[in-house]
Scaffold this active site. Structure first.
Site, PDB file in Angstrom:
ATOM      1  N   ASP A 180      -5.708  -2.673  -0.832  1.00 16.45           N
ATOM      2  CA  ASP A 180      -4.584  -3.420  -0.488  1.00 16.45           C
ATOM      3  C   ASP A 180      -4.994  -4.931  -0.249  1.00 16.45           C
ATOM      4  O   ASP A 180      -5.935  -5.189  -0.127  1.00 16.45           O
ATOM      5  CB  ASP A 180      -4.060  -2.816   0.837  1.00 16.45           C
ATOM      6  CG  ASP A 180      -3.582  -1.265   0.484  1.00 16.45           C
ATOM      7  OD1 ASP A 180      -2.987  -0.984  -0.417  1.00 16.45           O
ATOM      8  OD2 ASP A 180      -3.230  -0.676   1.561  1.00 16.45           O
TER       9      ASP A 180
HETATM   10  N1  URA Z   1      -6.199   3.402   1.610  1.00 18.94           N
HETATM   11  C1  URA Z   1      -5.567   2.440   2.072  1.00 18.94           C
HETATM   12  O1  URA Z   1      -4.553   2.796   2.881  1.00 18.94           O
HETATM   13  N2  URA Z   1      -5.360   1.140   1.632  1.00 18.94           N
HETATM   14  C2  URA Z   1      -6.564   0.554   0.765  1.00 18.94           C
HETATM   15  O2  URA Z   1      -6.629  -0.540   0.435  1.00 18.94           O
HETATM   16  C3  URA Z   1      -7.354   1.664   0.451  1.00 18.94           C
HETATM   17  C4  URA Z   1      -7.472   2.952   0.955  1.00 18.94           C
END
Ligand code: URA
Length: 256
Positions: free
Chosen positions: A104
């Protein structure tokens, strides 16, 4: 730019276009490790083409990088909102690498980038089960029962593409690393092998502990302990070999 497979083969000096078409139709050609027999198939420059198990000439050198992705950078080749991308960080790399999976915008940590399409496909295949170790700062202090739910496989109710969705996450390794009783937060280490959208955030939210901060400490046997956010390094030959063989090991401690 995508080109017809037989044209790419002919340009690489494998055989004439006509003869290359026959090689394809007869099942001698793989793209990113998968046999291709359809003549209309197009390939990108980063796709890995082999004829009878031999990479064709003119293919880019295969390169592998581990990046400690910083916050506020997106895991994509371009962004309609003009935000910085992970490829901007690797802009000195001459090969056309791309990220294996995603993190993310606000997540930091281990991200593999390569132009080896075959390995990328292998690693992203759910059957491959590569362990990913996340360290999350969460709101509240998870109880033993919360951890048990995560370890047994939590049920997640979420909205994806404007639709309600329910899934059962696979059993995870879940441990509390530290707690801050005053601030009512905790650091949780979660090891999962799936890669659904926002999965760690969803899993922790499902047990009542929303994520405040998230980092991926380890991807398979690769960890970012020696890389500051924004730094990257090339993988060693042995690391690439181990990834291809699906080897993983875990470190026992780390920081958010
Ligand atoms: N899970 C998440 O919620 N975000 C990420 O970036 C990776 C795994």
């Amino acid at each position: 730019m995508a080109e017809r497979l037989q044209k790419v083969m002919a340009q690489a000096g494998v055989a004439s276009r006509r003869a290359s078409e026959k090689l394809i139709a007869d099942g001698h050609v793989t793209v990113n490790g998968k046999k291709v027999t359809e003549l209309g198939t197009k390939v990108e420059p980063h796709d890995h083409v082999e004829v009878n198990g031999e990479p064709i000439e003119g293919n880019e050198k295969l390169v592998y990088f581990l990046l400690n992705k910083p916050r506020e950078v997106i895991t994509a080749a371009s962004d309609d909102k003009n935000r910085a991308t992970v490829l901007d960080i690797l802009s000195d790399v001459p090969q056309r690498v791309y990220p294996v999976g995603r993190l993310d915008y606000d997540t930091t940590g281990a991200l593999l980038l390569t132009n080896d399409g075959a390995l990328a496909n292998q690693l992203m295949h759910p059957k491959f089960n590569i362990d990913k170790v996340y360290v999350a700062k969460v709101k509240g202090i998870p109880s033993n029962d919360d951890l048990k739910v995560l370890r047994l496989g939590v049920t997640v109710h979420t909205i994806e593409n404007k639709r309600h969705k329910t899934y059962h996450a696979a059993p995870a390794k879940a441990e509390i690393e530290s707690v801050d009783k005053e601030k009512q937060t905790a650091i949780v280490r979660l090891t999962i092998h799936e890669g659904r959208y926002h999965q760690v955030k969803e899993m922790l939210k499902a047990v009542g502990h929303p994520v405040l901060k998230l980092t991926r400490e380890q991807y398979g046997m690769l960890d970012v302990a020696n890389l500051a956010p924004g730094e990257y390094r090339e993988l060693t030959y042995d690391e690439v070999k181990a990834l291809k063989q699906g080897k993983q090991y875990r470190r026992s401690a780390g920081r958010l």
